[in-house]
Design a protein around this motif. Structure first.
Motif, PDB file in Angstrom:
ATOM      1  N   UNK A   1       0.846  -1.201   0.000  1.00  0.00           N
ATOM      2  CA  UNK A   1       0.000   0.000   0.000  1.00  0.00           C
ATOM      3  C   UNK A   1       0.876   1.245   0.000  1.00  0.00           C
ATOM      4  N   UNK A   2       0.514   2.221  -0.833  1.00  0.00           N
ATOM      5  CA  UNK A   2       1.289   3.456  -0.932  1.00  0.00           C
ATOM      6  C   UNK A   2       1.272   4.212   0.401  1.00  0.00           C
ATOM      7  N   UNK A   3       2.442   4.714   0.761  1.00  0.00           N
ATOM      8  CA  UNK A   3       2.592   5.508   1.973  1.00  0.00           C
ATOM      9  C   UNK A   3       2.979   6.932   1.564  1.00  0.00           C
ATOM     10  N   UNK A   4       2.327   7.899   2.149  1.00  0.00           N
ATOM     11  CA  UNK A   4       2.592   9.298   1.795  1.00  0.00           C
ATOM     12  C   UNK A   4       4.047   9.662   2.052  1.00  0.00           C
ATOM     13  N   UNK A   5       4.656  10.348   1.081  1.00  0.00           N
ATOM     14  CA  UNK A   5       6.037  10.821   1.210  1.00  0.00           C
ATOM     15  C   UNK A   5       5.986  12.344   1.336  1.00  0.00           C
ATOM     16  N   UNK A   6       5.834  12.826   2.554  1.00  0.00           N
ATOM     17  CA  UNK A   6       5.558  14.241   2.773  1.00  0.00           C
ATOM     18  C   UNK A   6       6.766  15.041   3.224  1.00  0.00           C
ATOM     19  N   UNK A   7       7.845  14.367   3.595  1.00  0.00           N
ATOM     20  CA  UNK A   7       9.030  15.073   4.085  1.00  0.00           C
ATOM     21  C   UNK A   7       9.859  15.558   2.893  1.00  0.00           C
ATOM     22  N   UNK A   8       9.830  16.855   2.647  1.00  0.00           N
ATOM     23  CA  UNK A   8      10.520  17.425   1.488  1.00  0.00           C
ATOM     24  C   UNK A   8      12.033  17.385   1.633  1.00  0.00           C
ATOM     25  N   UNK A   9      12.524  17.077   2.822  1.00  0.00           N
ATOM     26  CA  UNK A   9      13.965  16.982   3.039  1.00  0.00           C
ATOM     27  C   UNK A   9      14.509  15.595   2.693  1.00  0.00           C
ATOM     28  N   UNK A  10      13.595  14.691   2.324  1.00  0.00           N
ATOM     29  CA  UNK A  10      14.000  13.330   1.972  1.00  0.00           C
ATOM     30  C   UNK A  10      13.754  13.060   0.494  1.00  0.00           C
ATOM     31  N   UNK A  11      14.495  12.121  -0.077  1.00  0.00           N
ATOM     32  CA  UNK A  11      14.243  11.744  -1.476  1.00  0.00           C
ATOM     33  C   UNK A  11      12.832  11.199  -1.652  1.00  0.00           C
ATOM     34  N   UNK A  12      12.289  11.395  -2.844  1.00  0.00           N
ATOM     35  CA  UNK A  12      10.980  10.845  -3.180  1.00  0.00           C
ATOM     36  C   UNK A  12      11.184   9.700  -4.161  1.00  0.00           C
ATOM     37  N   UNK A  13      10.561   8.562  -3.858  1.00  0.00           N
ATOM     38  CA  UNK A  13      10.741   7.346  -4.640  1.00  0.00           C
ATOM     39  C   UNK A  13       9.464   7.025  -5.398  1.00  0.00           C
ATOM     40  N   UNK A  14       9.599   6.607  -6.651  1.00  0.00           N
ATOM     41  CA  UNK A  14       8.451   6.239  -7.463  1.00  0.00           C
ATOM     42  C   UNK A  14       7.707   5.046  -6.897  1.00  0.00           C
ATOM     43  N   UNK A  15       6.418   4.968  -7.182  1.00  0.00           N
ATOM     44  CA  UNK A  15       5.574   3.910  -6.634  1.00  0.00           C
ATOM     45  C   UNK A  15       5.086   2.941  -7.709  1.00  0.00           C
ATOM     46  N   UNK A  16       5.713   2.944  -8.869  1.00  0.00           N
ATOM     47  CA  UNK A  16       5.308   2.021  -9.928  1.00  0.00           C
ATOM     48  C   UNK A  16       5.563   0.573  -9.507  1.00  0.00           C
ATOM     49  N   UNK A  17       4.700  -0.321  -9.967  1.00  0.00           N
ATOM     50  CA  UNK A  17       4.837  -1.750  -9.638  1.00  0.00           C
ATOM     51  C   UNK A  17       4.852  -2.589 -10.918  1.00  0.00           C
ATOM     52  N   UNK A  18       5.446  -2.041 -11.964  1.00  0.00           N
ATOM     53  CA  UNK A  18       5.488  -2.719 -13.258  1.00  0.00           C
ATOM     54  C   UNK A  18       6.794  -3.454 -13.499  1.00  0.00           C
ATOM     55  N   UNK A  19       7.616  -3.592 -12.471  1.00  0.00           N
ATOM     56  CA  UNK A  19       8.885  -4.281 -12.637  1.00  0.00           C
ATOM     57  C   UNK A  19      10.014  -3.396 -13.118  1.00  0.00           C
ATOM     58  N   UNK A  20       9.703  -2.146 -13.438  1.00  0.00           N
ATOM     59  CA  UNK A  20      10.739  -1.209 -13.858  1.00  0.00           C
ATOM     60  C   UNK A  20      11.307  -0.483 -12.643  1.00  0.00           C
ATOM     61  N   UNK A  21      12.541  -0.011 -12.772  1.00  0.00           N
ATOM     62  CA  UNK A  21      13.183   0.683 -11.661  1.00  0.00           C
ATOM     63  C   UNK A  21      12.408   1.943 -11.299  1.00  0.00           C
ATOM     64  N   UNK A  22      12.138   2.175 -10.026  1.00  0.00           N
ATOM     65  CA  UNK A  22      11.444   3.402  -9.637  1.00  0.00           C
ATOM     66  C   UNK A  22      12.369   4.604  -9.728  1.00  0.00           C
ATOM     67  N   UNK A  23      11.797   5.757  -9.907  1.00  0.00           N
ATOM     68  CA  UNK A  23      12.574   6.994  -9.874  1.00  0.00           C
ATOM     69  C   UNK A  23      12.975   7.296  -8.441  1.00  0.00           C
ATOM     70  N   UNK A  24      14.124   7.968  -8.279  1.00  0.00           N
ATOM     71  CA  UNK A  24      14.557   8.463  -6.970  1.00  0.00           C
ATOM     72  C   UNK A  24      14.981   9.910  -7.162  1.00  0.00           C
ATOM     73  N   UNK A  25      14.198  10.823  -6.601  1.00  0.00           N
ATOM     74  CA  UNK A  25      14.471  12.256  -6.729  1.00  0.00           C
ATOM     75  C   UNK A  25      15.066  12.771  -5.423  1.00  0.00           C
ATOM     76  N   UNK A  26      16.339  13.143  -5.473  1.00  0.00           N
ATOM     77  CA  UNK A  26      17.052  13.595  -4.278  1.00  0.00           C
ATOM     78  C   UNK A  26      16.904  15.111  -4.149  1.00  0.00           C
ATOM     79  N   UNK A  27      16.498  15.605  -3.000  1.00  0.00           N
ATOM     80  CA  UNK A  27      16.316  17.054  -2.831  1.00  0.00           C
ATOM     81  C   UNK A  27      17.655  17.791  -2.797  1.00  0.00           C
ATOM     82  N   UNK A  28      17.608  19.074  -3.110  1.00  0.00           N
ATOM     83  CA  UNK A  28      18.815  19.909  -3.088  1.00  0.00           C
ATOM     84  C   UNK A  28      19.038  20.468  -1.686  1.00  0.00           C
ATOM     85  N   UNK A  29      19.138  19.572  -0.741  1.00  0.00           N
ATOM     86  CA  UNK A  29      19.344  19.950   0.659  1.00  0.00           C
ATOM     87  C   UNK A  29      20.480  19.113   1.231  1.00  0.00           C
TER      88      UNK A  29
END
Length: 332
Positions: free
Chosen positions: A194-222
């Motif tokens: 189950x998807x969990x909210x990623x609300x902390x802007x100081x942390x990287x945000x990870x993609x939630x796709x479940x299609x077997x492809x690598x999820x995105x990882x967006x690292x903040x500029x902090x």
């Protein structure tokens, strides 16, 4: 009986993690299982027939520990396969990591030489690739998760003429297995929690796709956190991971400094399997307590990663903070 270390071979990308892990032997429950794995697997194939196989006299439901009668008469010289209970789950393909409970015994004596039911956790074997006895490789590819399959495996498709002395198996013994197929994983498998909210802007945000492809990882500029971060991205409902466990995972790792990928099981198209005692402390601590079926964000500070001793000639530099997305597919 121990499963041969062949099944614990750490993929090339993860060796760099294992190199800096604690020098403890893997104490995960999976290491206690070995019977489908021969000392020298005879790479043979043979005709598949429907029987004979001994009767299952108790524990007849899928997932129950079965009791199997002694073989009657002369067993077939061919591989006997009976679909006792058909499943409707994913189809097992060659090269998959098959998750199954099983019981193995000798045809002529009904002596049980190994079973996973008493260990309380299914075993995981890569199937169709010569890592288990040929009878398993032949019989189980193409079956569906949720199935119970009974096998009578002649010596040539089992342990061969040498048998398996440790298990009390002679070179003339036909082996009987009851196998309950739990699941099957491959390079396209993903966590499906189950998807969990990623609300902390100081942390990287990870993609939630479940299609077997690598999820995105967006690292903040902090600035990178100085302590370990371990957060659900997708929360599964499986068993809780213990520090002594071995896991089957998909993962992707990027550098906090520039967001560049430095390692990925997706890119290799090969699942990773390891004991938590074999990897850097950030992984071991970050995955302990999480549930199977989850995707986890782990941010590993240098002190729990490679510190001032990064792998040579690689993209990870001294005192790098590492960011991982890890899909916990199964406990080994």
């Amino acid at each position: 009986m121990r499963r041969r270390s062949l099944l614990f071979a750490v993929p090339a990308g993860l060796l760099t993690l294992a190199a800096c892990g604690d020098d403890k032997t893997d104490k995960g429950s999976a290491s206690k299982s070995s019977s489908p794995v021969p000392t020298d697997s005879p790479q043979q194939s043979g005709k598949i027939v429907s029987g004979p196989v001994p009767d299952i006299t108790a524990g007849k439901k899928w997932g129950e520990k079965p009791t199997v009668a002694k073989g009657s008469g002369t067993p077939s010289s061919d591989l006997a396969v009976k679909n006792v209970l058909p499943g409707s789950g994913v189809t097992v393909a060659k090269g998959d990591h098959l998750q199954a409970n099983y019981l193995g015994q000798i045809w002529s004596s009904a002596k049980v030489f190994d079973n996973s039911y008493d260990r309380g956790a299914p075993a995981i074997f890569q199937i169709g690739m010569g890592q288990v006895i040929p009878g398993w490789d032949q019989a189980l590819v193409g079956k569906k998760a949720g199935s119970r399959v009974e096998l009578a495996i002649p010596p040539a498709l089992g342990y061969g003429e040498q048998g398996n002395e440790q298990a009390g198996i002679k070179g003339t013994d036909t082996l009987v297995f009851v196998v309950d197929i739990v699941d099957s994983f491959n390079a396209k498998s993903s966590a499906r929690g189950k998807k969990v909210a990623q609300e902390d802007k100081a942390l990287p945000k990870v993609g939630t796709n479940t299609d077997g492809k690598a999820p995105s990882i967006d690292v903040p500029k902090t600035a990178a956190p100085t302590k370990l971060v371990s957060e659900y991205v997708l929360e599964g409902d499986g068993a809780v991971v213990k520090e002594t466990d071995s896991l089957l995972v998909q993962y992707k790792g990027v550098l906090w400094a520039d967001g560049k990928e430095f390692d990925s099981s997706y890119q290799r198209e090969q699942l990773a399997q390891f004991g938590l005692s074999q990897v850097v402390k950030g992984w071991a601590q970050g995955l302990t307590g999480k549930k199977v079926g989850s995707r986890v964000l782990i941010v590993v500070p240098p002190a729990l990663g490679y510190g001032d001793k990064p792998p040579q000639d690689g993209p990870i530099k001294k005192d790098s903070t590492l960011v991982f997305s890890v899909d916990i597919l199964a406990k080994m």
